[in-house]
Design a protein around this motif. Structure first.
Motif, PDB file in Angstrom:
ATOM      1  N   VAL A 153     -61.311  20.143  25.853  1.00 24.50           N
ATOM      2  CA  VAL A 153     -59.942  19.850  25.798  1.00 24.50           C
ATOM      3  C   VAL A 153     -59.073  18.748  25.101  1.00 24.50           C
ATOM      4  O   VAL A 153     -59.968  17.953  25.556  1.00 24.50           O
TER       5      VAL A 153
ATOM      6  N   GLN B 106     -53.772  16.848  27.235  1.00 20.06           N
ATOM      7  CA  GLN B 106     -53.614  17.985  28.195  1.00 20.06           C
ATOM      8  C   GLN B 106     -54.124  17.470  29.618  1.00 20.06           C
ATOM      9  O   GLN B 106     -54.065  18.424  30.460  1.00 20.06           O
ATOM     10  N   ILE B 107     -54.822  16.496  29.387  1.00 17.56           N
ATOM     11  CA  ILE B 107     -55.762  16.141  30.705  1.00 17.56           C
ATOM     12  C   ILE B 107     -55.075  15.071  31.553  1.00 17.56           C
ATOM     13  O   ILE B 107     -54.910  14.015  31.071  1.00 17.56           O
ATOM     14  N   SER B 108     -54.865  15.297  32.654  1.00 20.95           N
ATOM     15  CA  SER B 108     -54.212  14.394  33.589  1.00 20.95           C
ATOM     16  C   SER B 108     -55.756  13.766  34.539  1.00 20.95           C
ATOM     17  O   SER B 108     -56.764  14.396  34.207  1.00 20.95           O
TER      18      SER B 108
ATOM     19  N   ASP C 131     -57.244  16.527  36.529  1.00 19.26           N
ATOM     20  CA  ASP C 131     -57.786  17.711  35.669  1.00 19.26           C
ATOM     21  C   ASP C 131     -59.096  17.104  35.040  1.00 19.26           C
ATOM     22  O   ASP C 131     -60.146  17.910  34.990  1.00 19.26           O
TER      23      ASP C 131
ATOM     24  N   ASP D 143     -61.778  17.381  37.713  1.00 14.91           N
ATOM     25  CA  ASP D 143     -62.110  18.978  37.631  1.00 14.91           C
ATOM     26  C   ASP D 143     -62.903  19.494  36.659  1.00 14.91           C
ATOM     27  O   ASP D 143     -63.808  20.175  36.817  1.00 14.91           O
ATOM     28  N   LEU D 144     -62.576  18.893  35.462  1.00 15.04           N
ATOM     29  CA  LEU D 144     -63.286  19.287  34.369  1.00 15.04           C
ATOM     30  C   LEU D 144     -64.734  18.985  34.147  1.00 15.04           C
ATOM     31  O   LEU D 144     -65.550  19.604  34.214  1.00 15.04           O
TER      32      LEU D 144
END
Lengths: 190, 320
Positions: free
Chosen positions: B175, B179-181, B184, B187-188
């Motif tokens: 990703v 787009q990644i906080s 996130d 979690d990823l």
């Protein structure tokens, strides 16, 4: 153009990714119980035929690709393009280039119906029907009476395709051929 | 709506439906033998859940306008605890919008139970008793969340800045970083790096989560750093349950509702009204307790060796 959200992703859906039309093969939903959800998606790039794996945040969307599969009759080749005609009575014709025709060229027979994938109105890909009937134009002489025995020999068909056939097959015969496996099936009743 | 010829048939075999019935019976026997009371609470409640990544299914034409199918029976069960119920359990039908896949169905069965007076470790022992009893697997080992992030993903959620976490998450998942906080990224890394590694080990408890992933768990000091007193059990890489040493402080609960709603807003999700009855119950006093929610359909998947949740449901979402 419409767009599709990750929760609408299904096998067969056609979408745009990085400027190329793609078809979705698989869509796996991944989510830790309390966390952000993601979709791990497998797609085939219809331009290059490569398979891509991409991960999206759930809820993201991709633009729909203007791609459709239509049945068309093969009409003729002018040496540079292969011309196909819609079977809906409109007589509308489309010219496919070498890249679009690809391997299908060896199965092209006039008046036979093929599946033509149109992208933005132009042929992107041509696929043959699973079975076609073609005439043998060249093969070693047949062995009389040898209809049960194993053994095979190469035969060249009218379109240029070469398939292995049983020893009893002779020039001029009409054969039914499986285009997916490049295999002789039977003598056609012609 | 297209209905295909065979859609009316159940997705699960009769043999698996029998296994489900036997599992329910053995769960009830387990808690009955331990003196835990079975309860039922509303499936349809006035309040939804505030957690940013859970979508409560909204129902109109009830109450004064809108109600929500419950994502877990947690809020109602805590009100029972505050009222002095003692240890309780429930086999609840719960609903989570937009969750469907090989391991998810929007409607599923959650086994949730609470143990007043239990610390987190004591409840983990009880979870292990239940799961080992059902599956006949070995007893779960215990792994510290921080150690897993460090050894498997080469990051430290307690030390590293957002940039390091996001970079690592992007590398493992593909990703794009923009787009990644931070949330996130955690979690990823859990889904794409740690979970697959846990799949190759026996049953594993993961404990002591980063404080921002506390949800309704207490935050405590552990070896000099703050952790969420939260645990999860993974069996063959499948996330089976999520448990907490429960937050009992009404004031902090109210703050977490507000925190959740701020995050929901930044994600462009509708804010959820704080459950004022839960806050009132916590103000009255929730006993010190630990609680856990376990996915019964996933436990059944492991028991019968199913690779997809739809194989253990009579009628999964696409046949409902």
């Amino acid at each position: 153009m419409a767009s599709y959200s990750t929760n609408e992703f299904r096998g067969g859906l056609k979408v745009m990714l990085d400027g190329d039309p793609c078809v979705i093969l698989e869509n796996e939903f991944v989510k830790p119980g309390k966390g952000q959800a993601f979709n791990r998606v497998k797609l085939r790039n219809l331009n290059t035929n490569r398979v891509w794996e991409r991960t999206f945040k759930s809820g993201e969307s991709l633009e729909a690709a203007d791609v459709m599969d239509l049945d068309m009759e093969y009409v003729y080749s002018d040496g540079e393009f292969w011309h196909f005609m819609k079977t809906d009575g409109s007589f509308e014709q489309f010219a496919a280039d070498e890249k679009a025709v690809g391997d299908c060229v060896k199965w092209l027979k006039e008046q036979e119906v093929y599946s033509v994938t149109l992208y933005n109105g132009a042929p992107l890909n041509v696929s043959p029907p699973n079975f076609v009937e073609l005439e043998v134009v060249d093969t070693d002489p047949g062995l009389k009476g040898d209809t049960a025995q194993g053994g095979s020999k190469p035969a060249t068909l009218s379109t240029g395709a070469v398939v292995n056939v049983p020893l009893f097959i002779e020039v001029g015969e009409l054969l039914r051929v499986d285009t997916r496996k490049n295999e002789y099936v039977a003598r056609a009743k012609g | 709506m297209t209905v295909q010829g065979d859609d009316w048939r159940p997705a699960a075999s009769l043999e698996r439906l029998r296994a489900r019935a036997a599992l329910l019976a053995s769960v009830r026997a387990f808690f009955s033998a331990r003196g835990v009371l079975e309860v039922e609470t509303p499936v349809l409640g006035r309040f939804g859940v505030s957690e940013p990544h859970l979508h409560s299914v909204s129902v109109t034409s009830v109450f004064d306008g809108e109600g929500f199918l419950q994502t877990s029976p947690e809020y109602h069960m805590k009100r029972l605890l505050a009222a002095g119920s003692g240890p309780i359990y429930q086999i609840a039908r719960v609903f989570r919008g937009d969750e469907q896949g090989g391991r998810h169905n929007p409607e599923f069965s959650l086994l949730e139970w609470y143990r007043p007076g239990f610390g987190m470790e004591q409840l983990m022992e009880e979870v292990a008793d239940l799961v080992v009893g059902v599956l006949g697997c070995e007893r779960p080992s215990v792994r510290d969340c921080r150690e897993l992030y460090r050894t498997l993903a080469d990051v430290d959620p307690w030390e590293d800045g957002d940039a390091e976490l996001v970079e690592a998450a992007s590398e493992f998942s593909g990703v794009v970083q923009e787009q990644i906080s931070r949330g996130d990224a955690l979690d990823l890394l859990m889904s794409f790096c740690i979970e697959p590694a846990l799949a190759e080990q026996g049953p594993v408890f993961v404990v002591n989560y980063p404080p921002e992933q506390a949800a309704l768990a207490r935050r405590d000091l552990h070896q000099g750093y703050t952790v969420a007193r939260r645990f999860e059990l993974y069996v063959q890489g499948l996330e089976l349950c999520n448990g907490y040493q429960e937050l009992a402080d009404a004031k902090e609960q109210r703050e977490r509702f507000a925190e959740d709603n701020r995050l929901r807003q930044s994600l462009e999700r509708r804010p959820m009204e704080a459950d004022s009855r839960l806050i009132a119950a916590l103000s009255h006093g929730l006993p010190e307790c630990s609680g856990v929610a376990l996915g019964l359909d996933r436990l059944l998947m492991l028991l019968v060796g199913a690779s997809s949740i739809s194989e253990v449901l009579a009628f999964p979402a696409d046949r409902a």
